[in-house]
Design a protein around this motif. Structure first.
Motif, PDB file in Angstrom:
ATOM      1  N   ALA A  99      -6.741  13.660  36.496  1.00  0.00           N
ATOM      2  CA  ALA A  99      -7.225  13.988  35.153  1.00  0.00           C
ATOM      3  C   ALA A  99      -8.456  13.158  34.805  1.00  0.00           C
ATOM      4  CB  ALA A  99      -6.124  13.758  34.118  1.00  0.00           C
ATOM      5  N   LEU A 100      -8.455  11.892  35.223  1.00  0.00           N
ATOM      6  CA  LEU A 100      -9.612  11.038  34.981  1.00  0.00           C
ATOM      7  C   LEU A 100     -10.830  11.552  35.744  1.00  0.00           C
ATOM      8  CD1 LEU A 100     -10.578   8.447  33.567  1.00  0.00           C
ATOM      9  CD2 LEU A 100      -9.957   7.207  35.640  1.00  0.00           C
ATOM     10  N   PHE A 101     -10.633  11.991  36.981  1.00  0.00           N
ATOM     11  CA  PHE A 101     -11.733  12.583  37.741  1.00  0.00           C
ATOM     12  C   PHE A 101     -12.336  13.765  36.971  1.00  0.00           C
ATOM     13  CE2 PHE A 101     -10.264  11.393  42.342  1.00  0.00           C
ATOM     14  CZ  PHE A 101     -10.599  10.079  42.090  1.00  0.00           C
ATOM     15  N   MET A 102     -11.487  14.624  36.446  1.00  0.00           N
ATOM     16  CA  MET A 102     -11.986  15.800  35.730  1.00  0.00           C
ATOM     17  C   MET A 102     -12.707  15.405  34.449  1.00  0.00           C
ATOM     18  SD  MET A 102      -8.960  18.621  36.232  1.00  0.00           S
ATOM     19  CE  MET A 102      -8.136  18.789  37.811  1.00  0.00           C
ATOM     20  N   LEU A 103     -12.201  14.360  33.774  1.00  0.00           N
ATOM     21  CA  LEU A 103     -12.893  13.867  32.583  1.00  0.00           C
ATOM     22  C   LEU A 103     -14.291  13.376  32.949  1.00  0.00           C
ATOM     23  CD1 LEU A 103     -12.738  13.070  29.538  1.00  0.00           C
ATOM     24  CD2 LEU A 103     -12.008  10.807  30.324  1.00  0.00           C
TER      25      LEU A 103
ATOM     26  N   PHE B 185     -11.243  22.891  29.657  1.00  0.00           N
ATOM     27  CA  PHE B 185     -10.274  21.870  30.045  1.00  0.00           C
ATOM     28  C   PHE B 185     -10.869  20.476  29.850  1.00  0.00           C
ATOM     29  CE2 PHE B 185      -7.577  19.483  33.077  1.00  0.00           C
ATOM     30  CZ  PHE B 185      -6.339  19.859  32.591  1.00  0.00           C
ATOM     31  N   GLY B 186     -12.179  20.346  30.047  1.00  0.00           N
ATOM     32  CA  GLY B 186     -12.831  19.067  29.795  1.00  0.00           C
ATOM     33  C   GLY B 186     -12.697  18.631  28.349  1.00  0.00           C
ATOM     34  N   TRP B 187     -12.830  19.560  27.425  1.00  0.00           N
ATOM     35  CA  TRP B 187     -12.647  19.223  26.003  1.00  0.00           C
ATOM     36  C   TRP B 187     -11.191  18.890  25.711  1.00  0.00           C
ATOM     37  CZ3 TRP B 187     -16.288  17.724  22.979  1.00  0.00           C
ATOM     38  CH2 TRP B 187     -17.602  18.157  23.207  1.00  0.00           C
ATOM     39  N   TYR B 188     -10.275  19.600  26.354  1.00  0.00           N
ATOM     40  CA  TYR B 188      -8.858  19.257  26.207  1.00  0.00           C
ATOM     41  C   TYR B 188      -8.599  17.838  26.701  1.00  0.00           C
ATOM     42  CZ  TYR B 188      -3.956  18.866  27.502  1.00  0.00           C
ATOM     43  OH  TYR B 188      -2.675  18.402  27.673  1.00  0.00           O
ATOM     44  N   LEU B 189      -9.217  17.456  27.822  1.00  0.00           N
ATOM     45  CA  LEU B 189      -9.007  16.114  28.360  1.00  0.00           C
ATOM     46  C   LEU B 189      -9.555  15.043  27.426  1.00  0.00           C
ATOM     47  CD1 LEU B 189      -9.742  16.614  32.166  1.00  0.00           C
ATOM     48  CD2 LEU B 189      -7.527  16.128  31.092  1.00  0.00           C
TER      49      LEU B 189
ATOM     50  N   PHE C  92      -6.822  14.622  25.141  1.00  0.00           N
ATOM     51  CA  PHE C  92      -5.651  14.082  25.819  1.00  0.00           C
ATOM     52  C   PHE C  92      -5.784  12.570  26.054  1.00  0.00           C
ATOM     53  CE2 PHE C  92      -2.773  14.128  29.735  1.00  0.00           C
ATOM     54  CZ  PHE C  92      -1.609  14.319  28.992  1.00  0.00           C
ATOM     55  N   PHE C  93      -6.973  12.140  26.481  1.00  0.00           N
ATOM     56  CA  PHE C  93      -7.187  10.705  26.684  1.00  0.00           C
ATOM     57  C   PHE C  93      -7.276   9.983  25.337  1.00  0.00           C
ATOM     58  CE2 PHE C  93      -7.967  11.835  31.033  1.00  0.00           C
ATOM     59  CZ  PHE C  93      -7.697  10.682  31.749  1.00  0.00           C
ATOM     60  N   TRP C  94      -7.871  10.610  24.329  1.00  0.00           N
ATOM     61  CA  TRP C  94      -7.890  10.024  22.984  1.00  0.00           C
ATOM     62  C   TRP C  94      -6.463   9.778  22.488  1.00  0.00           C
ATOM     63  CZ3 TRP C  94      -5.688  12.203  18.582  1.00  0.00           C
ATOM     64  CH2 TRP C  94      -5.949  11.542  17.381  1.00  0.00           C
ATOM     65  N   ARG C  95      -5.568  10.688  22.774  1.00  0.00           N
ATOM     66  CA  ARG C  95      -4.190  10.595  22.302  1.00  0.00           C
ATOM     67  C   ARG C  95      -3.403   9.518  23.042  1.00  0.00           C
ATOM     68  NH1 ARG C  95       0.822  13.275  23.307  1.00  0.00           N
ATOM     69  NH2 ARG C  95       1.969  13.708  21.386  1.00  0.00           N
ATOM     70  N   ASN C  96      -3.748   9.288  24.315  1.00  0.00           N
ATOM     71  CA  ASN C  96      -2.905   8.428  25.143  1.00  0.00           C
ATOM     72  C   ASN C  96      -3.506   7.065  25.490  1.00  0.00           C
ATOM     73  OD1 ASN C  96      -0.370  10.051  26.101  1.00  0.00           O
ATOM     74  ND2 ASN C  96      -2.069  11.511  26.188  1.00  0.00           N
ATOM     75  N   PHE C  97      -4.805   6.870  25.229  1.00  0.00           N
ATOM     76  CA  PHE C  97      -5.454   5.614  25.569  1.00  0.00           C
ATOM     77  C   PHE C  97      -6.190   5.040  24.366  1.00  0.00           C
ATOM     78  CE2 PHE C  97      -4.767   7.470  29.688  1.00  0.00           C
ATOM     79  CZ  PHE C  97      -4.548   6.389  30.524  1.00  0.00           C
ATOM     80  N   HIS C  98      -6.339   3.725  24.351  1.00  0.00           N
ATOM     81  CA  HIS C  98      -7.172   3.101  23.327  1.00  0.00           C
ATOM     82  C   HIS C  98      -8.641   3.370  23.599  1.00  0.00           C
ATOM     83  CE1 HIS C  98      -9.259  -0.548  21.546  1.00  0.00           C
ATOM     84  NE2 HIS C  98      -8.803   0.129  20.514  1.00  0.00           N
TER      85      HIS C  98
ATOM     86  N   ASP D 262     -12.893  -8.471  27.700  1.00  0.00           N
ATOM     87  CA  ASP D 262     -14.094  -8.457  26.857  1.00  0.00           C
ATOM     88  C   ASP D 262     -14.696  -7.055  26.847  1.00  0.00           C
ATOM     89  OD1 ASP D 262     -16.456  -8.837  25.528  1.00  0.00           O
ATOM     90  OD2 ASP D 262     -17.268 -10.322  26.926  1.00  0.00           O
ATOM     91  N   PRO D 263     -14.581  -6.320  25.744  1.00  0.00           N
ATOM     92  CA  PRO D 263     -15.113  -4.954  25.701  1.00  0.00           C
ATOM     93  C   PRO D 263     -16.618  -4.887  25.914  1.00  0.00           C
ATOM     94  CG  PRO D 263     -13.675  -5.385  23.816  1.00  0.00           C
ATOM     95  CD  PRO D 263     -13.910  -6.697  24.485  1.00  0.00           C
ATOM     96  N   SER D 264     -17.343  -5.962  25.622  1.00  0.00           N
ATOM     97  CA  SER D 264     -18.796  -5.922  25.755  1.00  0.00           C
ATOM     98  C   SER D 264     -19.242  -5.815  27.207  1.00  0.00           C
ATOM     99  CB  SER D 264     -19.429  -7.162  25.109  1.00  0.00           C
ATOM    100  OG  SER D 264     -19.155  -8.329  25.843  1.00  0.00           O
ATOM    101  N   ARG D 265     -18.333  -6.062  28.147  1.00  0.00           N
ATOM    102  CA  ARG D 265     -18.679  -5.922  29.563  1.00  0.00           C
ATOM    103  C   ARG D 265     -18.554  -4.482  30.033  1.00  0.00           C
ATOM    104  NH1 ARG D 265     -16.194 -11.112  32.751  1.00  0.00           N
ATOM    105  NH2 ARG D 265     -17.384 -10.108  34.425  1.00  0.00           N
ATOM    106  N   PHE D 266     -18.180  -3.600  29.105  1.00  0.00           N
ATOM    107  CA  PHE D 266     -17.975  -2.191  29.429  1.00  0.00           C
ATOM    108  C   PHE D 266     -18.735  -1.299  28.469  1.00  0.00           C
ATOM    109  CE2 PHE D 266     -14.328  -4.435  31.056  1.00  0.00           C
ATOM    110  CZ  PHE D 266     -13.997  -3.789  32.234  1.00  0.00           C
ATOM    111  N   GLN D 267     -19.101  -0.146  28.973  1.00  0.00           N
ATOM    112  CA  GLN D 267     -19.619   0.934  28.142  1.00  0.00           C
ATOM    113  C   GLN D 267     -18.463   1.855  27.799  1.00  0.00           C
ATOM    114  OE1 GLN D 267     -22.616   3.262  30.125  1.00  0.00           O
ATOM    115  NE2 GLN D 267     -22.344   5.016  28.758  1.00  0.00           N
ATOM    116  N   ARG D 268     -18.324   2.170  26.504  1.00  0.00           N
ATOM    117  CA  ARG D 268     -17.230   3.057  26.103  1.00  0.00           C
ATOM    118  C   ARG D 268     -17.600   4.506  26.373  1.00  0.00           C
ATOM    119  NH1 ARG D 268     -15.151   2.043  20.104  1.00  0.00           N
ATOM    120  NH2 ARG D 268     -17.294   1.365  19.968  1.00  0.00           N
ATOM    121  N   LEU D 269     -16.875   5.151  27.248  1.00  0.00           N
ATOM    122  CA  LEU D 269     -17.066   6.577  27.485  1.00  0.00           C
ATOM    123  C   LEU D 269     -16.332   7.390  26.434  1.00  0.00           C
ATOM    124  CD1 LEU D 269     -18.070   8.899  29.341  1.00  0.00           C
ATOM    125  CD2 LEU D 269     -15.900   8.699  30.568  1.00  0.00           C
ATOM    126  N   LEU D 270     -15.173   6.901  26.027  1.00  0.00           N
ATOM    127  CA  LEU D 270     -14.336   7.637  25.079  1.00  0.00           C
ATOM    128  C   LEU D 270     -13.510   6.659  24.266  1.00  0.00           C
ATOM    129  CD1 LEU D 270     -13.321  10.567  24.340  1.00  0.00           C
ATOM    130  CD2 LEU D 270     -11.453  10.157  25.944  1.00  0.00           C
TER     131      LEU D 270
END
Length: 273
Positions: free
Chosen positions: A69-73, A25-29, A32-38, A228-236
């Motif tokens: 769902a975010l918690f599970m991710l 389910f983690g891989w599905y998420l 799922f987040f790739w499909r629905n979020f930037h 500013d994206p540089s203030r964040f680490q990209r998880l996905l």
């Protein structure tokens, strides 16, 4: 086995938890987040949960349907060394029965029996080595800009019963920046030692938890406002571009000129510092 024991086993999140199903389910998420979020991003100025053998409680604000769902991710990525569990309103869990196999247990917060079940189940989970408890402690959907932050007292009662626990506030926002799809933004606050709450009454302990979550949410809001994206680490990383026929045309045009199609609204912005 007596009928009561069978019924208890059917509701026991520890017995129901299926590690292989959770990993799948983690891989599905991720998809799922790739499909629905930037993108899913974690604020760099926050404090990621440290690896420890002590009981871990992560409590968050509750802005959206996406939160479980975010918690599970997160449980399948940055906190993957622990089995994640969390409560959900029993009525809502009835609509997502698969979640019972993924560490989610139903509670009825409107009754004393429901509060007792939350306490009993949560204590048994935290007594297990290698577990983490994820809680939307506001208890209902609440806009992240609402102040003061109000938490239900169940978390404070629980923390006093587990004095060796580490408690981590988590702020969540879902917002649009410069792309068609939204950003999921996160910020972990500084850990709180549950031992510090033993000398406080429940009201004072709850006020401390509210204060620390508010500080974490305010810190995330400041970073989110900067865009500013540089203030964040990209998880996905998620999808960019307009979508549909328009993006197909841009891909074909780029292919005709032997170059990569730039679908993002602001190409290169992610790498700026």
């Amino acid at each position: 086995m007596p009928a009561r024991s069978l019924a208890a086993a059917a509701e026991d999140p520890i017995a129901l938890y299926a590690p292989r199903l959770f990993r799948a389910f983690g891989w599905y998420l991720r998809w799922f987040f790739w499909r629905n979020f930037h993108a899913v991003r974690i604020a760099r100025d926050g404090c990621l949960p440290v690896t420890t053998d002590r009981p871990l409680i992560i409590y968050a604000n509750h802005p959206s349907w996406w939160d479980p769902a975010l918690f599970m991710l997160l449980a399948s990525t940055i906190v993957h060394d622990r089995r994640g569990f969390g409560p959900m309103e029993a009525e809502a869990l009835g609509r997502y029965k698969l979640f019972r196999r993924l560490g989610v247990y139903g509670i009825d917060t409107a009754t004393r029996q429901g509060a007792a079940r939350f306490m009993d189940t949560s204590l048994r989970i935290l007594a297990q080595p290698g577990t983490a408890l994820w809680i939307t402690s506001e208890g209902r959907f609440t806009d992240g800009r609402v102040r003061p932050t109000r938490l239900r007292p169940g978390l404070a009662h629980l923390a006093r019963r587990v004095p060796d626990a580490v408690i981590v506030p988590l702020a969540i926002e879902y917002t649009f920046w410069n792309e068609r799809k939204p950003e999921a933004l996160l910020r972990f606050g500084s850990p709180i030692e549950a031992e510090a709450g033993r000398s406080r009454d429940i009201a004072a302990w709850n006020a401390l938890l509210e204060q620390r979550l508010t500080e974490t949410m305010d810190g995330l809001a400041n970073s989110a406002i900067s865009r500013d994206p540089s203030r964040f680490q990209r998880l996905l990383s998620g999808r960019a571009g307009v979508g549909g026929v328009y993006d197909v045309g841009r891909r074909l045009a780029a292919l005709a000129h032997f170059r990569h199609a730039q679908l993002a609204h602001e190409p290169g912005r992610e790498t700026r510092r």
